[in-house]
Design a protein around this motif. Structure first.
Motif, PDB file in Angstrom:
ATOM      1  N   GLU A  18       0.834  -1.206   0.000  1.00  0.00           N
ATOM      2  CA  GLU A  18       0.000   0.000   0.000  1.00  0.00           C
ATOM      3  C   GLU A  18       0.869   1.257   0.000  1.00  0.00           C
ATOM      4  OE1 GLU A  18      -3.557   2.135   2.669  1.00  0.00           O
ATOM      5  OE2 GLU A  18      -2.704   0.213   3.286  1.00  0.00           O
ATOM      6  N   ALA A  19       1.911   1.258   0.823  1.00  0.00           N
ATOM      7  CA  ALA A  19       2.802   2.417   0.897  1.00  0.00           C
ATOM      8  C   ALA A  19       3.571   2.604  -0.408  1.00  0.00           C
ATOM      9  CB  ALA A  19       3.766   2.260   2.067  1.00  0.00           C
ATOM     10  N   ALA A  41       2.430   6.546  -6.992  1.00  0.00           N
ATOM     11  CA  ALA A  41       1.390   7.417  -7.544  1.00  0.00           C
ATOM     12  C   ALA A  41       1.807   8.878  -7.536  1.00  0.00           C
ATOM     13  CB  ALA A  41       0.095   7.236  -6.754  1.00  0.00           C
ATOM     14  N   GLY A  42       2.760   9.229  -6.694  1.00  0.00           N
ATOM     15  CA  GLY A  42       3.223  10.612  -6.604  1.00  0.00           C
ATOM     16  C   GLY A  42       4.359  10.944  -7.539  1.00  0.00           C
ATOM     17  N   VAL A  82       7.806   1.107 -10.388  1.00  0.00           N
ATOM     18  CA  VAL A  82       8.859   0.443  -9.618  1.00  0.00           C
ATOM     19  C   VAL A  82       8.377  -0.950  -9.241  1.00  0.00           C
ATOM     20  CG1 VAL A  82       9.840   2.576  -8.723  1.00  0.00           C
ATOM     21  CG2 VAL A  82       8.004   1.447  -7.462  1.00  0.00           C
ATOM     22  N   ALA A  83       9.294  -1.788  -8.846  1.00  0.00           N
ATOM     23  CA  ALA A  83       8.965  -3.177  -8.526  1.00  0.00           C
ATOM     24  C   ALA A  83       9.367  -3.503  -7.091  1.00  0.00           C
ATOM     25  CB  ALA A  83       9.665  -4.135  -9.490  1.00  0.00           C
ATOM     26  N   HIS A  91       5.262  -7.506  -6.733  1.00  0.00           N
ATOM     27  CA  HIS A  91       4.315  -6.418  -6.996  1.00  0.00           C
ATOM     28  C   HIS A  91       5.010  -5.369  -7.859  1.00  0.00           C
ATOM     29  CE1 HIS A  91       0.932  -3.692  -6.368  1.00  0.00           C
ATOM     30  NE2 HIS A  91       1.777  -2.740  -6.017  1.00  0.00           N
ATOM     31  N   ARG A  92       4.244  -4.807  -8.811  1.00  0.00           N
ATOM     32  CA  ARG A  92       4.720  -3.662  -9.580  1.00  0.00           C
ATOM     33  C   ARG A  92       3.780  -2.493  -9.310  1.00  0.00           C
ATOM     34  NH1 ARG A  92       8.541  -4.211 -13.807  1.00  0.00           N
ATOM     35  NH2 ARG A  92       9.222  -6.358 -14.151  1.00  0.00           N
ATOM     36  N   ALA A  93       4.336  -1.353  -8.966  1.00  0.00           N
ATOM     37  CA  ALA A  93       3.548  -0.159  -8.661  1.00  0.00           C
ATOM     38  C   ALA A  93       3.777   0.868  -9.757  1.00  0.00           C
ATOM     39  CB  ALA A  93       3.949   0.403  -7.304  1.00  0.00           C
TER      40      ALA A  93
END
Length: 231
Positions: A81-82, A88-89, A209-210, A225-227
């Protein structure tokens, strides 16, 4: 040993850069499978595999936040989540062509020109996510050989769990373990030739990022996870 996590720049799995880097280190951290050794002048697959044992443990990547354990009371869902909020920023950016270079005793891919967006993102990742990190143990500190670090590097090691951050950060994507000459020079030439032939040297859009995880001591890191960036 508790699970260790790391925030890395990992190219898209369908990109030429990911395929090249994963083949060189002998492991695809997305699929979790071994990769056939690339065709490198002067090296058989049997010759090459021992030279990449160290980077194979981590998978092909560029470090943003080095491996860490989670702080007490923080779980994997909290970390994901973090990381998603962090990504996202930030906005996507172009990674210029990378170059094969010798960095001390090993060989890596490094940017051919400064990438301010990358440096800024790496610095933010180190600081913004640090509240999720457990303090280093004495053994972990000792493995960093603090007696060989500068005063600033020692300070960063104590503050962020890794000495090569902020001004000390040098983005690179490791291709080999430590090599002695003349093997290092031969390997650098062979990798440079294969790299250009692969098409992996073209500019690449970085759009996220991963998150990598090492579930147990001795196991390899794997993408969990990939964000994606919000911009």
């Amino acid at each position: 040993m508790s699970v260790r996590y790391a925030v890395y720049l990992a190219p898209p799995c369908d990109s030429a850069l990911w395929r090249f880097g994963s083949a060189v280190v002998g492991y695809d951290a997305d699929s979790g499978q071994d990769c056939p050794a690339p065709d490198l002048a002067g090296f058989t697959p049997e010759d090459w595999r021992p030279l990449t044992e160290e980077p194979r443990r981590y998978g092909f990547h560029g470090t943003l936040k080095a491996p860490f354990r989670l702080a007490e009371g923080v779980d994997e869902a909290d970390l994901i989540e973090a990381l998603s909020a962090f990504a996202a920023g930030h906005h996507g950016f172009e990674l210029p062509p990378l170059e094969v270079r010798e960095l001390g005793s090993f060989i890596a891919l490094v940017p051919s020109a400064p990438v301010p967006s990358l440096l800024d993102m790496a610095a933010c990742a180190v600081e913004d996510l640090d509240g999720l990190r457990a303090p280093l143990t004495e053994a972990e500190i000792a493995r960093r050989r603090p007696d060989r670090l500068s005063a600033r590097q020692q300070d960063y090691l104590n503050r962020f769990g890794y000495p090569y951050v902020r001004e000390e950060f040098r983005f690179h994507m490791t291709l080999t373990g430590p090599l002695e000459e003349p093997a290092r020079g031969h390997a650098a030439n062979a990798l440079a030739e294969a790299y250009l032939a692969s098409g992996a040297h073209l500019p690449l859009l970085v759009d996220g990022v991963a998150l990598f995880a090492q579930r147990a001591s001795g196991e390899r890191f794997r993408i969990i996870h990939r964000a994606g960036f919000g911009g």
